[in-house]
Design a protein around this motif. Structure first.
Motif, PDB file in Angstrom:
ATOM      1  N   ALA A  45       0.862  -1.178   0.000  1.00 51.25           N
ATOM      2  CA  ALA A  45       0.000   0.000   0.000  1.00 51.25           C
ATOM      3  C   ALA A  45       0.899   1.229   0.000  1.00 51.25           C
ATOM      4  N   ALA A  46       0.430   2.292  -0.634  1.00 54.17           N
ATOM      5  CA  ALA A  46       1.217   3.518  -0.692  1.00 54.17           C
ATOM      6  C   ALA A  46       0.293   4.715  -0.632  1.00 54.17           C
ATOM      7  N   GLU A  47       0.844   5.792  -0.145  1.00 55.81           N
ATOM      8  CA  GLU A  47       0.125   7.057  -0.064  1.00 55.81           C
ATOM      9  C   GLU A  47       0.912   8.071  -0.883  1.00 55.81           C
ATOM     10  N   ASP A  48       0.209   8.799  -1.766  1.00 49.47           N
ATOM     11  CA  ASP A  48       0.884   9.806  -2.579  1.00 49.47           C
ATOM     12  C   ASP A  48       1.648  10.780  -1.694  1.00 49.47           C
ATOM     13  N   ALA A  49       2.798  11.178  -2.158  1.00 49.35           N
ATOM     14  CA  ALA A  49       3.559  12.217  -1.460  1.00 49.35           C
ATOM     15  C   ALA A  49       2.799  13.529  -1.581  1.00 49.35           C
ATOM     16  N   VAL A  50       2.895  14.331  -0.567  1.00 47.32           N
ATOM     17  CA  VAL A  50       2.271  15.647  -0.604  1.00 47.32           C
ATOM     18  C   VAL A  50       3.074  16.516  -1.563  1.00 47.32           C
ATOM     19  N   ALA A  51       2.382  17.084  -2.519  1.00 49.41           N
ATOM     20  CA  ALA A  51       3.071  17.945  -3.483  1.00 49.41           C
ATOM     21  C   ALA A  51       3.534  19.217  -2.785  1.00 49.41           C
ATOM     22  N   THR A  52       4.806  19.485  -2.862  1.00 46.84           N
ATOM     23  CA  THR A  52       5.346  20.712  -2.284  1.00 46.84           C
ATOM     24  C   THR A  52       6.050  21.497  -3.374  1.00 46.84           C
ATOM     25  N   LEU A  53       6.056  22.786  -3.219  1.00 46.74           N
ATOM     26  CA  LEU A  53       6.664  23.660  -4.203  1.00 46.74           C
ATOM     27  C   LEU A  53       8.132  23.279  -4.406  1.00 46.74           C
ATOM     28  N   GLY A  54       8.501  23.102  -5.665  1.00 49.23           N
ATOM     29  CA  GLY A  54       9.885  22.796  -5.974  1.00 49.23           C
ATOM     30  C   GLY A  54      10.212  21.315  -6.015  1.00 49.23           C
ATOM     31  N   VAL A  61       5.119  -2.572   2.545  1.00 50.42           N
ATOM     32  CA  VAL A  61       5.086  -3.870   1.883  1.00 50.42           C
ATOM     33  C   VAL A  61       5.079  -4.933   2.966  1.00 50.42           C
ATOM     34  N   ARG A  62       4.173  -5.866   2.879  1.00 46.91           N
ATOM     35  CA  ARG A  62       4.136  -6.976   3.833  1.00 46.91           C
ATOM     36  C   ARG A  62       4.182  -8.279   3.047  1.00 46.91           C
ATOM     37  N   LEU A  63       5.164  -9.109   3.367  1.00 50.70           N
ATOM     38  CA  LEU A  63       5.320 -10.415   2.736  1.00 50.70           C
ATOM     39  C   LEU A  63       5.226 -11.496   3.799  1.00 50.70           C
ATOM     40  N   VAL A  64       4.570 -12.600   3.466  1.00 51.96           N
ATOM     41  CA  VAL A  64       4.509 -13.755   4.361  1.00 51.96           C
ATOM     42  C   VAL A  64       4.843 -15.001   3.550  1.00 51.96           C
ATOM     43  N   ALA A  65       5.288 -16.035   4.255  1.00 49.20           N
ATOM     44  CA  ALA A  65       5.636 -17.290   3.585  1.00 49.20           C
ATOM     45  C   ALA A  65       4.395 -17.829   2.858  1.00 49.20           C
ATOM     46  N   ARG A  66       4.575 -18.210   1.618  1.00 58.19           N
ATOM     47  CA  ARG A  66       3.460 -18.647   0.771  1.00 58.19           C
ATOM     48  C   ARG A  66       2.600 -19.732   1.410  1.00 58.19           C
ATOM     49  N   PRO A  67       3.189 -20.769   2.070  1.00 60.10           N
ATOM     50  CA  PRO A  67       2.340 -21.830   2.623  1.00 60.10           C
ATOM     51  C   PRO A  67       1.362 -21.349   3.702  1.00 60.10           C
ATOM     52  N   VAL A  68       1.673 -20.227   4.366  1.00 59.01           N
ATOM     53  CA  VAL A  68       0.788 -19.745   5.432  1.00 59.01           C
ATOM     54  C   VAL A  68       0.114 -18.419   5.059  1.00 59.01           C
ATOM     55  N   ARG A  69       0.065 -18.096   3.781  1.00 55.89           N
ATOM     56  CA  ARG A  69      -0.451 -16.789   3.359  1.00 55.89           C
ATOM     57  C   ARG A  69      -1.905 -16.535   3.757  1.00 55.89           C
ATOM     58  N   ASP A  70      -2.692 -17.573   3.947  1.00 58.37           N
ATOM     59  CA  ASP A  70      -4.096 -17.400   4.314  1.00 58.37           C
ATOM     60  C   ASP A  70      -4.353 -17.593   5.795  1.00 58.37           C
ATOM     61  N   GLN A  71      -3.282 -17.714   6.581  1.00 63.33           N
ATOM     62  CA  GLN A  71      -3.396 -17.908   8.030  1.00 63.33           C
ATOM     63  C   GLN A  71      -3.225 -16.580   8.747  1.00 63.33           C
ATOM     64  N   ALA A  72      -3.815 -16.464   9.938  1.00 63.89           N
ATOM     65  CA  ALA A  72      -3.649 -15.262  10.757  1.00 63.89           C
ATOM     66  C   ALA A  72      -2.326 -15.359  11.506  1.00 63.89           C
ATOM     67  N   LEU A  73      -1.455 -14.406  11.301  1.00 61.84           N
ATOM     68  CA  LEU A  73      -0.201 -14.318  12.061  1.00 61.84           C
ATOM     69  C   LEU A  73      -0.420 -13.305  13.171  1.00 61.84           C
ATOM     70  N   VAL A  74      -0.221 -13.718  14.401  1.00 65.43           N
ATOM     71  CA  VAL A  74      -0.484 -12.860  15.550  1.00 65.43           C
ATOM     72  C   VAL A  74       0.829 -12.595  16.275  1.00 65.43           C
ATOM     73  N   VAL A  75       1.173 -11.333  16.442  1.00 68.28           N
ATOM     74  CA  VAL A  75       2.410 -10.950  17.109  1.00 68.28           C
ATOM     75  C   VAL A  75       2.228 -11.114  18.604  1.00 68.28           C
TER      76      VAL A  75
END
Length: 125
Positions: free
Chosen positions: A17-26, A109-123
């Protein structure tokens, strides 16, 4: 057709996910960083690929060619036709670092191991 990101074996998969940078003069806009004419094109997608080098490709819709103006009209075209035609604009090597640093206010960017991509990872504490 642009689909999900892949990398070789795709051992890790995820989201970004990304958020546009705020346009600033210059400071350059996303369109200036990518070398895309804002009066004609609407940027709809961005690929950032890191291998031996970092490559950036911007995908933009040609409003002039399709005689559409707003993002809402472009979105409607996609729903009605099942696709939105875009043109790829590779960002020149000399501008990639500035693009990545200046294009977004935040980039996550969030990456998880493919075999557990549909599992809930809880910190845990």
């Amino acid at each position: 057709m642009l689909g999900p990101a892949t990398a070789g074996w795709s051992d890790y998969v995820g989201t970004a996910a990304a958020e546009d940078a705020v346009a600033t003069l210059g400071s350059p806009s996303l369109y200036e960083l990518a070398g895309v004419d804002r009066e004609r094109w609407t940027i709809l997608g961005i690929d950032i690929a890191v291998d031996r080098t970092t490559e950036v490709t911007v995908y933009a819709f040609d409003r002039q060619r399709h005689n559409l103006v707003s993002v809402e009209e472009i979105e409607r075209l996609g729903w009605e036709s099942g696709q939105i035609p875009v043109t790829a604009f590779p960002v020149a090597d000399a501008h990639v670092e500035a693009f990545v640093e200046d294009a977004f206010k935040r980039l996550s960017v969030r990456l998880v191991a493919r075999p557990v991509r549909d599992q809930a990872l809880v910190v845990e504490d």
